[in-house]
Design a protein around this motif. Structure first.
Motif, PDB file in Angstrom:
ATOM      1  N   ARG A  64       0.746  -1.236  -0.041  1.00 40.98           N
ATOM      2  CA  ARG A  64      -0.172   0.007  -0.065  1.00 40.98           C
ATOM      3  C   ARG A  64       0.928   1.442   0.121  1.00 40.98           C
TER       4      ARG A  64
ATOM      5  N   GLU B 222      -5.448   4.125  -9.656  1.00 37.95           N
ATOM      6  CA  GLU B 222      -6.022   3.562  -8.468  1.00 37.95           C
ATOM      7  C   GLU B 222      -5.033   4.279  -7.265  1.00 37.95           C
ATOM      8  N   GLU B 223      -4.202   4.927  -7.424  1.00 38.37           N
ATOM      9  CA  GLU B 223      -3.554   5.540  -6.271  1.00 38.37           C
ATOM     10  C   GLU B 223      -4.316   6.818  -6.065  1.00 38.37           C
TER      11      GLU B 223
ATOM     12  N   ARG C  98      -7.599   5.706  -4.383  1.00 39.34           N
ATOM     13  CA  ARG C  98      -7.286   5.182  -3.044  1.00 39.34           C
ATOM     14  C   ARG C  98      -7.098   6.699  -2.196  1.00 39.34           C
TER      15      ARG C  98
ATOM     16  N   ARG D 266      -8.064   2.268   6.466  1.00 41.71           N
ATOM     17  CA  ARG D 266      -7.780   0.803   6.410  1.00 41.71           C
ATOM     18  C   ARG D 266      -6.771   0.533   7.406  1.00 41.71           C
TER      19      ARG D 266
ATOM     20  N   ILE E 153     -11.881  -1.512  -4.854  1.00 40.13           N
ATOM     21  CA  ILE E 153     -12.652  -0.200  -4.728  1.00 40.13           C
ATOM     22  C   ILE E 153     -13.951  -0.278  -4.494  1.00 40.13           C
TER      23      ILE E 153
END
Length: 344
Positions: free
Chosen positions: A20, A66-67, A70, A80, A158
């Motif tokens: 991550r 994607e980053e 997130r 998380r 996601i």
């Protein structure tokens, strides 16, 4: 080493190489990284960068799609654990287990819409949060609030808003009539959702006062009806039902118009009426009228089987059995009143 002990440069490098690479400042502190270390690592030209307030990308260079997703979720409160398991506050109280989810155009892209632009081209990403959440839009994150969150769909890990809700949030920010029409039409044509669900969300968002949205909804309803009719044709063919008269109007001899039906078996006095549902949301006065029409037909001895597009999509065999039962039961009923059948 405790969480209060500053990490060595070697351990900071090891953390950045983990699975991550987007973490909140709070998560970094839980790993033992001090606020001063975060500031130092995120300096201009440093190995880390702050994507959003309190959200850090543990590498240099442009973030991936994607980053960015997130980062937006973490900024909005989608925490998380250090082990990578989504935190799910509220499960015990019956609240939505996901405290934030991607919505709008970005969600449609994740759902696979061809008419939605790719993630890297989006300047802003919409994120849906509870109305009580104290967070404001910042950077690439646009906060969209709701009294209650829908059940999220997980796409590649996601949390994403359902298609109908994502469409409403996308349309709310879109003034281009062609883009709105393309998104709504694709939603139905590609089977992402039913027209009634979309119209319901548009009404909830108070978007049907916009002319370009109303025009797009007309196209959506037409597309949904055509798709529902095709499913009905396929059900009759695939399950070997007798051929009906398609799309006809019924009238009493020399009397008033009784209404149109999508399929009619005159020898059995059985009719199928497709309930696309969109009429109910567009005009509340039409629904009681449809109910009265059905009652009138049944009073004349005509059995009306009402089918929805979702029923025809999800359980065509079951719906074919319902129609077949109505056809077989015709022999045990009193003869229906004579009606005139005209093409619609």
């Amino acid at each position: 080493m405790t969480h209060n002990t500053p990490l060595s440069p070697r351990r900071l490098h090891h953390l950045a190489g983990g699975p991550r690479r987007v973490l909140t400042a709070g998560q970094l502190r839980a790993h033992g990284v001090t606020a001063a270390q975060i500031t130092e690592q995120c300096r201009s030209g440093g190995p880390w960068q702050q994507l959003l307030p309190g959200v850090v990308l543990l590498r240099p260079g442009p973030p991936t799609g994607e980053e960015r997703l997130r980062a937006v979720l973490l900024y909005a409160g989608w925490e998380r654990t250090p082990g990578g398991v989504p935190a799910q506050p509220g499960r015990e109280t019956g609240a939505s287990p996901v405290p934030a989810m991607i919505t709008g155009v970005a969600a449609l892209t994740l759902h696979g819409f061809a008419a939605a632009p790719p993630l890297p081209s989006l300047a802003r990403i919409d994120v849906l949060v509870p109305r009580t959440r104290r967070v404001r839009s910042a950077g690439c994150a646009r906060i969209v609030r709701a009294a209650g969150l829908p059940e999220a769909k997980l796409v590649a890990g996601i949390p994403v808003a359902p298609v109908a809700r994502a469409l409403a949030d996308a349309v709310a920010e879109q003034a281009d009539a062609d883009v709105v029409r393309a998104l709504l039409t694709e939603a139905v044509r590609e089977g992402h959702c039913e027209p009634a669900a979309v119209v319901e969300e548009l009404i909830r968002a108070r978007l049907l006062s916009r002319p370009h949205v109303i025009d797009a909804v007309e196209s959506l309803v037409a597309e949904g009806r055509a798709l529902a009719e095709e499913r009905l044709y396929r059900m009759v063919r695939d399950h070997a039902l007798p051929d009906p008269l398609w799309n006809v109007d019924l009238r009493l001899p020399g009397g008033p118009h009784l209404g149109g039906v999508d399929a009619y078996w005159p020898d059995h006095a059985v009719a199928v009426d497709l309930d696309t549902g969109a009429h109910r949301q567009r005009d509340d006065e039409l629904w009681p009228e449809r109910a009265r029409r059905r009652e009138h037909l049944e009073h004349l001895g005509i059995t009306v089987v009402q089918l929805s597009p979702r029923q025809l999509r999800d359980a065509p065999e079951q719906q074919a059995a319902v129609v077949r039962t109505a056809l077989m039961a015709a022999h045990d009923r009193e003869p229906a009143a004579p009606v005139v059948v005209l093409p619609r």
